[in-house]
Design an enzyme around this catalytic site. Structure first.
Site, PDB file in Angstrom:
ATOM      1  N   ARG A  42       0.834  -1.203   0.000  1.00  0.00           N
ATOM      2  CA  ARG A  42       0.000   0.000   0.000  1.00  0.00           C
ATOM      3  C   ARG A  42       0.868   1.252   0.000  1.00  0.00           C
ATOM      4  O   ARG A  42       0.558   2.234  -0.689  1.00  0.00           O
ATOM      5  CB  ARG A  42      -0.935   0.007   1.222  1.00  0.00           C
ATOM      6  CG  ARG A  42      -2.014  -1.055   1.177  1.00  0.00           C
ATOM      7  CD  ARG A  42      -2.913  -0.962   2.406  1.00  0.00           C
ATOM      8  NE  ARG A  42      -3.723   0.248   2.402  1.00  0.00           N
ATOM      9  CZ  ARG A  42      -4.405   0.699   3.451  1.00  0.00           C
ATOM     10  NH1 ARG A  42      -4.334   0.036   4.607  1.00  0.00           N
ATOM     11  NH2 ARG A  42      -5.137   1.791   3.369  1.00  0.00           N
TER      12      ARG A  42
ATOM     13  N   CYS B 200      -0.929   6.204   9.121  1.00  0.00           N
ATOM     14  CA  CYS B 200      -1.339   4.932   8.504  1.00  0.00           C
ATOM     15  C   CYS B 200      -2.427   5.276   7.496  1.00  0.00           C
ATOM     16  O   CYS B 200      -2.339   6.304   6.833  1.00  0.00           O
ATOM     17  CB  CYS B 200      -1.819   3.958   9.578  1.00  0.00           C
ATOM     18  SG  CYS B 200      -3.169   4.599  10.588  1.00  0.00           S
TER      19      CYS B 200
END
Length: 297
Positions: A196, A255
């Site tokens: 990611r 995050c």
């Protein structure tokens, strides 16, 4: 009396299940199925545990400019924690089924409110069950407290000093992150998976990639194969290699939405590296404005 401020093991928790000064919170949650955690709790949980929901208690409503898990309203959060019985003498233990990835958010928020006697159960519910410890399907009962009333929360302007007091210095906002692209005053560390981070895949958010100049330390690197945290000495060595000459106070964690970033902060605290901060909006807030730069590797 021992105080647990980062992690607690299953044996210690078992020994204190009947301790009136201990409160256990079940923070199981799945980003792809937001009711699965509550359903799992109703089916089976650590005896006496109360359920805390990421969306309902530990976040506020999403806005057009926010990330997926905006910070909760401080007064409401303090009121909820007070209502379940948390006071200065309470040892809180929070667990999940994902190596602490979800539980760390609750751990961080309690610390942000000034309650440091809170620990994540090392290994979580899977470790608890693997050890053959007893479970229950009875819903935990809240313990009323007169300390820290729901509407009594200290702020910079209130002039009152109740128990809970929000530490605004522990949070970094999107403007500070944008400014940091030029100043590099702090080191931004992203807890998402490497895939990611590099922009190779993005199963949750509409845009892939990462904030320019950020470094990547996937939260899974904090854990051993059994789902427990690595030893503190090993974590300290690994963090030192990543940080280089940077002090812990110069580190900001992020995050996807400000949840699993707390896992990396917990890891640093476990390693004795204190003082890092959280970019609460994280990637899902950053990409709300298409003018903010995006990097891929």
């Amino acid at each position: 009396m021992n105080e647990y401020r980062t992690l607690v093991d299953t044996d210690t928790l078992e020994q204190n299940l009947d301790n009136p000064s201990w409160i256990v919170l079940d923070g199981r949650f799945d980003l792809m199925d937001t009711e699965s955690g509550r359903n799992a709790y109703l089916e089976s949980h650590i005896p006496g545990a109360q359920y805390v929901h990421l969306d309902e208690q530990l976040s506020s409503a999403i806005t057009p400019d926010s990330g997926r898990h905006p910070l909760p309203r401080v007064e409401e959060l303090a009121g909820w924690f007070s209502g379940i019985g948390i006071n200065p003498g309470t040892q809180v233990v929070v667990y999940d089924s994902m190596g602490g990835a979800m539980a760390a958010r609750c751990w961080w928020l309690l610390n942000m409110l000034g309650h440091t006697r809170v620990a994540v159960l090392d290994g979580g519910f899977p470790k608890w069950k693997q050890a053959g410890k007893r479970v229950s399907s009875s819903v935990g009962v809240s313990r009323a407290t007169s300390v820290g009333a729901p509407t009594s929360i200290a702020t910079e302007s209130s002039g009152i000093q109740p128990y809970f007091s929000w530490n605004s210095d522990g949070v970094v906002n999107v403007d500070e992150v944008l400014e940091n692209l030029d100043t590099e005053a702090f080191l931004l560390i992203d807890a998402r998976s490497s895939e990611r981070f590099r922009g190779e895949q993005e199963p949750i958010d509409p845009v892939a990639g990462h904030v320019p100049k950020a470094l990547n330390r996937a939260l899974q690197l904090n854990l051993q194969p059994d789902g427990c945290f690595k030893p503190a000495t090993q974590l300290r060595q690994e963090w030192h290699l990543l940080l280089g000459a940077r002090e812990p106070q110069q580190v900001v964690h992020m995050c996807g939405s400000g949840v699993t970033a707390c896992h990396n902060q917990l890891s640093m605290e476990r390693a004795g590296l204190t003082g890092s901060r959280i970019y609460a909006g994280s990637w899902s807030e950053w990409i709300r404005d298409f003018q903010r730069p995006i990097a891929t590797v």
